[in-house]
Design a protein around this motif. Sequence first.
Motif, PDB file in Angstrom:
ATOM      1  N   SER A  71      31.652  20.979  63.439  1.00  0.00           N
ATOM      2  CA  SER A  71      30.550  21.082  64.203  1.00  0.00           C
ATOM      3  C   SER A  71      31.420  21.883  65.460  1.00  0.00           C
ATOM      4  CB  SER A  71      30.389  18.621  64.911  1.00  0.00           C
ATOM      5  OG  SER A  71      31.537  18.457  65.552  1.00  0.00           O
ATOM      6  N   LYS A  72      32.123  22.233  65.924  1.00  0.00           N
ATOM      7  CA  LYS A  72      32.661  23.402  66.124  1.00  0.00           C
ATOM      8  C   LYS A  72      32.535  24.733  65.436  1.00  0.00           C
ATOM      9  CE  LYS A  72      36.355  20.723  69.240  1.00  0.00           C
ATOM     10  NZ  LYS A  72      35.471  19.541  69.385  1.00  0.00           N
ATOM     11  N   ASN A  73      31.972  24.244  64.563  1.00  0.00           N
ATOM     12  CA  ASN A  73      32.382  25.857  63.649  1.00  0.00           C
ATOM     13  C   ASN A  73      31.090  25.922  62.716  1.00  0.00           C
ATOM     14  OD1 ASN A  73      35.196  26.245  63.546  1.00  0.00           O
ATOM     15  ND2 ASN A  73      35.237  24.565  62.341  1.00  0.00           N
ATOM     16  N   PHE A  74      29.648  25.255  63.130  1.00  0.00           N
ATOM     17  CA  PHE A  74      28.681  25.241  62.364  1.00  0.00           C
ATOM     18  C   PHE A  74      26.963  24.582  63.083  1.00  0.00           C
ATOM     19  CE2 PHE A  74      31.405  24.711  59.088  1.00  0.00           C
ATOM     20  CZ  PHE A  74      31.749  25.892  58.324  1.00  0.00           C
ATOM     21  N   ARG A  75      25.912  25.175  62.589  1.00  0.00           N
ATOM     22  CA  ARG A  75      24.974  24.563  63.108  1.00  0.00           C
ATOM     23  C   ARG A  75      24.604  24.097  61.932  1.00  0.00           C
ATOM     24  NH1 ARG A  75      21.224  24.557  66.794  1.00  0.00           N
ATOM     25  NH2 ARG A  75      21.552  26.525  68.016  1.00  0.00           N
ATOM     26  N   LEU A  76      23.310  22.563  62.450  1.00  0.00           N
ATOM     27  CA  LEU A  76      23.281  21.696  61.486  1.00  0.00           C
ATOM     28  C   LEU A  76      21.917  21.970  61.844  1.00  0.00           C
ATOM     29  CD1 LEU A  76      25.383  18.677  61.442  1.00  0.00           C
ATOM     30  CD2 LEU A  76      25.326  20.618  59.579  1.00  0.00           C
ATOM     31  N   GLY A  77      20.806  21.586  60.863  1.00  0.00           N
ATOM     32  CA  GLY A  77      19.277  21.594  60.942  1.00  0.00           C
ATOM     33  C   GLY A  77      18.557  21.084  59.893  1.00  0.00           C
ATOM     34  N   THR A  78      17.439  20.769  60.389  1.00  0.00           N
ATOM     35  CA  THR A  78      16.763  20.646  58.937  1.00  0.00           C
ATOM     36  C   THR A  78      14.904  21.054  58.913  1.00  0.00           C
ATOM     37  OG1 THR A  78      15.400  18.480  60.037  1.00  0.00           O
ATOM     38  CG2 THR A  78      17.467  18.048  59.519  1.00  0.00           C
ATOM     39  N   SER A  79      15.398  21.464  57.578  1.00  0.00           N
ATOM     40  CA  SER A  79      13.345  22.033  57.734  1.00  0.00           C
ATOM     41  C   SER A  79      13.184  20.386  56.294  1.00  0.00           C
ATOM     42  CB  SER A  79      13.712  23.090  56.626  1.00  0.00           C
ATOM     43  OG  SER A  79      12.585  23.608  55.807  1.00  0.00           O
ATOM     44  N   MET A  80      11.947  20.044  57.379  1.00  0.00           N
ATOM     45  CA  MET A  80      11.349  19.091  55.856  1.00  0.00           C
ATOM     46  C   MET A  80      12.701  17.814  56.142  1.00  0.00           C
ATOM     47  SD  MET A  80       8.529  19.557  55.838  1.00  0.00           S
ATOM     48  CE  MET A  80       7.391  18.051  54.849  1.00  0.00           C
ATOM     49  N   HIS A  81      13.065  18.047  55.635  1.00  0.00           N
ATOM     50  CA  HIS A  81      14.643  16.773  54.632  1.00  0.00           C
ATOM     51  C   HIS A  81      15.615  17.773  54.210  1.00  0.00           C
ATOM     52  CE1 HIS A  81      11.616  16.534  51.281  1.00  0.00           C
ATOM     53  NE2 HIS A  81      12.487  16.525  50.597  1.00  0.00           N
ATOM     54  N   THR A  82      15.533  18.780  53.926  1.00  0.00           N
ATOM     55  CA  THR A  82      16.489  19.850  53.527  1.00  0.00           C
ATOM     56  C   THR A  82      17.757  20.175  55.312  1.00  0.00           C
ATOM     57  OG1 THR A  82      15.005  21.003  52.001  1.00  0.00           O
ATOM     58  CG2 THR A  82      17.362  21.654  52.735  1.00  0.00           C
ATOM     59  N   LEU A  83      18.620  19.897  54.423  1.00  0.00           N
ATOM     60  CA  LEU A  83      20.226  20.209  55.283  1.00  0.00           C
ATOM     61  C   LEU A  83      19.879  21.405  55.428  1.00  0.00           C
ATOM     62  CD1 LEU A  83      22.224  18.674  57.743  1.00  0.00           C
ATOM     63  CD2 LEU A  83      23.820  18.925  55.543  1.00  0.00           C
ATOM     64  N   ILE A  84      20.188  21.842  56.541  1.00  0.00           N
ATOM     65  CA  ILE A  84      20.805  23.537  56.366  1.00  0.00           C
ATOM     66  C   ILE A  84      21.700  23.498  57.200  1.00  0.00           C
ATOM     67  CG2 ILE A  84      19.938  25.931  57.181  1.00  0.00           C
ATOM     68  CD1 ILE A  84      17.249  24.464  56.909  1.00  0.00           C
ATOM     69  N   ILE A  85      23.057  24.440  56.775  1.00  0.00           N
ATOM     70  CA  ILE A  85      24.625  24.316  57.690  1.00  0.00           C
ATOM     71  C   ILE A  85      24.045  26.126  57.841  1.00  0.00           C
ATOM     72  CG2 ILE A  85      26.541  24.345  57.622  1.00  0.00           C
ATOM     73  CD1 ILE A  85      26.669  21.977  55.393  1.00  0.00           C
ATOM     74  N   SER A  86      24.547  26.312  59.172  1.00  0.00           N
ATOM     75  CA  SER A  86      24.390  28.046  59.232  1.00  0.00           C
ATOM     76  C   SER A  86      25.198  28.234  60.379  1.00  0.00           C
ATOM     77  CB  SER A  86      22.957  28.663  59.674  1.00  0.00           C
ATOM     78  OG  SER A  86      23.138  28.245  61.417  1.00  0.00           O
ATOM     79  N   ARG A  87      26.053  29.796  61.111  1.00  0.00           N
ATOM     80  CA  ARG A  87      26.550  29.668  62.085  1.00  0.00           C
ATOM     81  C   ARG A  87      25.963  30.390  62.924  1.00  0.00           C
ATOM     82  NH1 ARG A  87      31.646  29.345  62.292  1.00  0.00           N
ATOM     83  NH2 ARG A  87      32.849  31.505  62.540  1.00  0.00           N
ATOM     84  N   SER A  88      24.423  30.416  63.300  1.00  0.00           N
ATOM     85  CA  SER A  88      23.711  30.683  64.261  1.00  0.00           C
ATOM     86  C   SER A  88      23.946  30.187  65.763  1.00  0.00           C
ATOM     87  CB  SER A  88      22.060  30.410  63.578  1.00  0.00           C
ATOM     88  OG  SER A  88      21.069  31.348  64.629  1.00  0.00           O
TER      89      SER A  88
END
Length: 132
Positions: free
Chosen positions: A52-69
Amino acid sequence: MDKRTEEIIKRFENSWNNTETFYRNLLKNHTGFKFVVPILEFIQELKNSGESKNFRLGTSMHTLIISRSVEHGLRDDQKEIRIEKVNNLTDGFEYEVIMRQGKNVFREYRVHNLNDEKVLNLLATLRETLID
């Protein structure tokens, strides 16, 4: 740790909490979302290992999105990993895992277990990209 790094980690960790809350609400308030149980377990395992210190999580509808934004939302020049359920199986679910940047797809897999080595290797690759 400098203030900028502390702020980034805070934003990343908040995104994990918000994403977990989103998925827990889906499970609690709607039918047909049992496929998010393995996603929540995956999130918890990653969180327990410090990701959780390395990535941002988010969703688009029910899709999990993992980024470094650092910011919510992604630009076309930022890499991301998307995890989405594609099939119900007799013993679980099949997920499509895609690493992409904008419309450019770098890797695409179908897995039954989100702890699959291919998924973990994608996370390791994403971890090596710059936070921005």
